[in-house]
Write an enzyme that holds these catalytic residues in place. Structure first.
Site, PDB file in Angstrom:
ATOM      1  N   HIS A 121     -64.662  11.831 105.853  1.00 23.22           N
ATOM      2  CA  HIS A 121     -64.697  13.205 106.351  1.00 23.22           C
ATOM      3  C   HIS A 121     -63.471  13.948 105.808  1.00 23.22           C
ATOM      4  CE1 HIS A 121     -64.958  16.669 108.797  1.00 23.22           C
ATOM      5  NE2 HIS A 121     -63.995  16.331 109.627  1.00 23.22           N
TER       6      HIS A 121
ATOM      7  N   ASN B 225     -62.376  21.919 105.903  1.00 20.25           N
ATOM      8  CA  ASN B 225     -63.153  21.085 106.820  1.00 20.25           C
ATOM      9  C   ASN B 225     -64.449  21.810 107.214  1.00 20.25           C
ATOM     10  OD1 ASN B 225     -64.159  19.641 108.988  1.00 20.25           O
ATOM     11  ND2 ASN B 225     -62.186  19.412 110.015  1.00 20.25           N
TER      12      ASN B 225
ATOM     13  N   CYS C 234     -68.028  16.095 113.715  1.00 23.02           N
ATOM     14  CA  CYS C 234     -67.821  15.787 112.294  1.00 23.02           C
ATOM     15  C   CYS C 234     -68.400  14.436 111.895  1.00 23.02           C
ATOM     16  CB  CYS C 234     -66.347  15.840 111.946  1.00 23.02           C
ATOM     17  SG  CYS C 234     -65.573  17.360 112.467  1.00 23.02           S
TER      18      CYS C 234
HETATM   19  O1  UT7 Z   1     -62.607  17.521 112.015  1.00 22.72           O
HETATM   20  C1  UT7 Z   1     -61.624  17.219 112.962  1.00 22.72           C
HETATM   21  C2  UT7 Z   1     -60.837  18.453 113.215  1.00 22.72           C
HETATM   22  N1  UT7 Z   1     -59.437  18.431 113.333  1.00 22.72           N
HETATM   23  C3  UT7 Z   1     -58.548  17.743 112.613  1.00 22.72           C
HETATM   24  O2  UT7 Z   1     -58.816  16.887 111.835  1.00 22.72           O
HETATM   25  C4  UT7 Z   1     -57.114  18.120 112.834  1.00 22.72           C
HETATM   26  C5  UT7 Z   1     -56.159  16.959 112.725  1.00 22.72           C
HETATM   27  N2  UT7 Z   1     -54.789  17.464 112.752  1.00 22.72           N
HETATM   28  C6  UT7 Z   1     -54.192  17.976 111.668  1.00 22.72           C
HETATM   29  O3  UT7 Z   1     -54.768  18.009 110.581  1.00 22.72           O
HETATM   30  C7  UT7 Z   1     -52.769  18.480 111.813  1.00 22.72           C
HETATM   31  O4  UT7 Z   1     -52.278  18.094 113.076  1.00 22.72           O
HETATM   32  C8  UT7 Z   1     -52.669  20.018 111.631  1.00 22.72           C
HETATM   33  C9  UT7 Z   1     -52.958  20.407 110.189  1.00 22.72           C
HETATM   34  C10 UT7 Z   1     -53.587  20.753 112.566  1.00 22.72           C
HETATM   35  C11 UT7 Z   1     -51.245  20.454 111.924  1.00 22.72           C
HETATM   36  O5  UT7 Z   1     -50.330  19.804 111.032  1.00 22.72           O
HETATM   37  P1  UT7 Z   1     -48.996  19.141 111.577  1.00 22.72           P
HETATM   38  O6  UT7 Z   1     -48.286  18.557 110.420  1.00 22.72           O
HETATM   39  O7  UT7 Z   1     -49.398  18.218 112.704  1.00 22.72           O
HETATM   40  O8  UT7 Z   1     -48.194  20.390 112.089  1.00 22.72           O
HETATM   41  P2  UT7 Z   1     -47.626  20.691 113.541  1.00 22.72           P
HETATM   42  O9  UT7 Z   1     -48.735  21.061 114.474  1.00 22.72           O
HETATM   43  O10 UT7 Z   1     -46.710  19.571 113.966  1.00 22.72           O
HETATM   44  O11 UT7 Z   1     -46.743  21.966 113.296  1.00 22.72           O
HETATM   45  C12 UT7 Z   1     -45.514  21.894 112.523  1.00 22.72           C
HETATM   46  C13 UT7 Z   1     -44.948  23.292 112.404  1.00 22.72           C
HETATM   47  C14 UT7 Z   1     -44.890  24.042 113.738  1.00 22.72           C
HETATM   48  O12 UT7 Z   1     -43.730  24.840 113.737  1.00 22.72           O
HETATM   49  P3  UT7 Z   1     -42.396  24.356 114.494  1.00 22.72           P
HETATM   50  O13 UT7 Z   1     -42.796  24.183 115.939  1.00 22.72           O
HETATM   51  O14 UT7 Z   1     -42.018  23.062 113.850  1.00 22.72           O
HETATM   52  O15 UT7 Z   1     -41.434  25.469 114.247  1.00 22.72           O
HETATM   53  C15 UT7 Z   1     -46.090  24.940 113.700  1.00 22.72           C
HETATM   54  O16 UT7 Z   1     -45.945  26.103 114.482  1.00 22.72           O
HETATM   55  O17 UT7 Z   1     -45.786  24.078 111.559  1.00 22.72           O
HETATM   56  C16 UT7 Z   1     -46.132  25.297 112.227  1.00 22.72           C
HETATM   57  N3  UT7 Z   1     -47.457  25.700 111.769  1.00 22.72           N
HETATM   58  C17 UT7 Z   1     -47.642  26.450 110.668  1.00 22.72           C
HETATM   59  N4  UT7 Z   1     -46.778  26.980 109.797  1.00 22.72           N
HETATM   60  C18 UT7 Z   1     -47.291  27.684 108.767  1.00 22.72           C
HETATM   61  C19 UT7 Z   1     -48.676  25.404 112.302  1.00 22.72           C
HETATM   62  N5  UT7 Z   1     -49.640  25.953 111.573  1.00 22.72           N
HETATM   63  C20 UT7 Z   1     -49.036  26.605 110.540  1.00 22.72           C
HETATM   64  C21 UT7 Z   1     -49.501  27.352 109.459  1.00 22.72           C
HETATM   65  N6  UT7 Z   1     -48.595  27.879 108.599  1.00 22.72           N
HETATM   66  N7  UT7 Z   1     -50.831  27.562 109.234  1.00 22.72           N
END
Ligand code: UT7
Length: 329
Positions: free
Chosen positions: A256, A286, A111
């Site tokens: 980004h 993204n 990225c």
């Molecule tokens: O270009 C570089 C590429 N990557 C990035 O920039 C990614 C950087 N990271 C992020 O943007 C975030 O970490 C994410 C958007 C990927 C995830 O967001 P988060 O606030 O860190 O969520 P999390 O992984 O802590 O998940 C929280 C909850 C989980 O459920 P439990 O365990 O709390 O019950 C996940 O299973 O949200 C759940 N979850 C979802 N729920 C609904 C994860 N994805 C989804 C979804 N819809 N799509």
């Protein structure tokens, strides 16, 4: 010695997938995606190849730059989602545009690719051997997405952005960074090599990575999030220091577009204002290295960038890579 962006172009494929569309294929909803990422919709290729999207963005950038095709002497492509192992995406773009003579190569800095490419272009131009460089960043990320993984599939879209740059006396300063020890934090593996005599599978030296399916993107979202929010303010400050400028000199910050919360945290850490920060993630998701040049083209079209403005670009991504560039438009 600095650079001047002569023209910018973008291409976003017409097929759009909304958050509600994703709710039909994985266990998610618009509220979660909007709140946690800022994304509402993303464009997706529908039969278009990566280089074809790149060629459309490049054509617009060249037309706006008013540089004749035979005066483009180098094409730098940035992509993580190319159509061919070889030739390069930049060669395919050059072919599609009808360019006869140009040095073509691609770089993969994930990225951060566009920021890396702009810094390279500045260096090539300052030696005086090349006059007009086309940078084309095209990403067909939906090729790498696992549509059963709700935590990553909702993030990514397709698109291409391009600029034509030449050298000038305008200010330019860049700071690039790499943290290779974090290379397994975001991985998409190429198909394992096969041959008639092979008896063993490849070992990546990491059980988790060994188990990743070839061709799909895996990431440690939390680690990337932490990396992004700390590195972006640091590289911006370092690029500003190199240019003898401070944060208040920036007219428009173009980060980004990975997650609105990452952007807001980075902007807050920089003691900057979201009003002077360009955001299009709600409409695009993204698109890896294509995000920044697409945002440049959009910002110009919307009148948010004018000649003489000080622009700051900053990106981060797999590698782990990050970078910032500060320049006068
Ligand atoms: O270009 C570089 C590429 N990557 C990035 O920039 C990614 C950087 N990271 C992020 O943007 C975030 O970490 C994410 C958007 C990927 C995830 O967001 P988060 O606030 O860190 O969520 P999390 O992984 O802590 O998940 C929280 C909850 C989980 O459920 P439990 O365990 O709390 O019950 C996940 O299973 O949200 C759940 N979850 C979802 N729920 C609904 C994860 N994805 C989804 C979804 N819809 N799509």
């Amino acid at each position: 010695m600095g650079i001047k962006i002569l023209g910018a172009g973008k291409y976003l494929p017409p097929l759009i997938a909304t958050n509600d569309d994703f709710a039909k294929i994985v266990d998610t909803n618009d509220e979660w995606i909007s709140k946690r990422t800022g994304i509402k919709e993303r464009h997706m290729a529908n039969g278009e190849l990566n280089f074809q999207m790149g060629a459309k963005a490049a054509k617009e950038a060249i037309e706006k730059s008013c540089v004749p095709l035979d005066e483009i002497d180098m094409i730098i492509g940035t992509t993580v989602s190319q159509d061919t192992y070889t030739p390069s995406m930049s060669s395919l773009v050059g072919m599609a545009l009808g360019i006869e003579n140009a040095v073509c190569f691609d770089i993969n800095a994930a990225c951060s690719g566009f920021v890396y490419a702009l810094d390279m272009a500045n260096k090539y131009l300052s030696f005086g051997e090349y006059k007009n460089i086309l940078i084309v960043s095209s990403e067909l990320l939906t090729r790498l997405v696992d549509y059963t993984d709700r935590s990553s599939c909702i993030l990514f879209g397709d698109g291409a952005g391009a600029v034509v740059v030449t050298n000038s006396d305008n200010k330019f300063s860049a700071k690039l960074r790499g943290v290779p020890s974090g290379a397994y934090k975001l991985v998409a593996k190429v198909n394992e090599p096969s041959n008639a005599f092979k008896t063993q599978s490849c070992d990546w030296g990491n059980d988790e990575v060994n188990n990743f399916k070839d061709g799909y993107m895996y990431m440690d979202g939390h680690e990337i999030y932490k990396f992004a929010t700390s590195t972006m303010p640091q590289v911006v400050q370092e690029a500003l220091e190199k240019a003898n400028m401070n944060i208040d000199d920036i007219d428009l910050l173009i980060p980004h577009q990975a997650n609105i919360r990452i952007i807001q945290t980075a902007v807050k850490n920089l003691k900057f204002s979201m009003d002077k920060c360009y955001v299009c993630i709600d409409k695009t998701g993204n698109m890896s290295s294509a995000c920044i040049p697409i945002a440049i083209a959009m910002a110009i079209d919307e009148g948010r960038i004018n000649r003489g403005d000080i622009i700051c670009l900053t990106g981060f991504g797999a590698g782990l890579t990050s970078g910032a560039a500060v320049f006068e438009f």
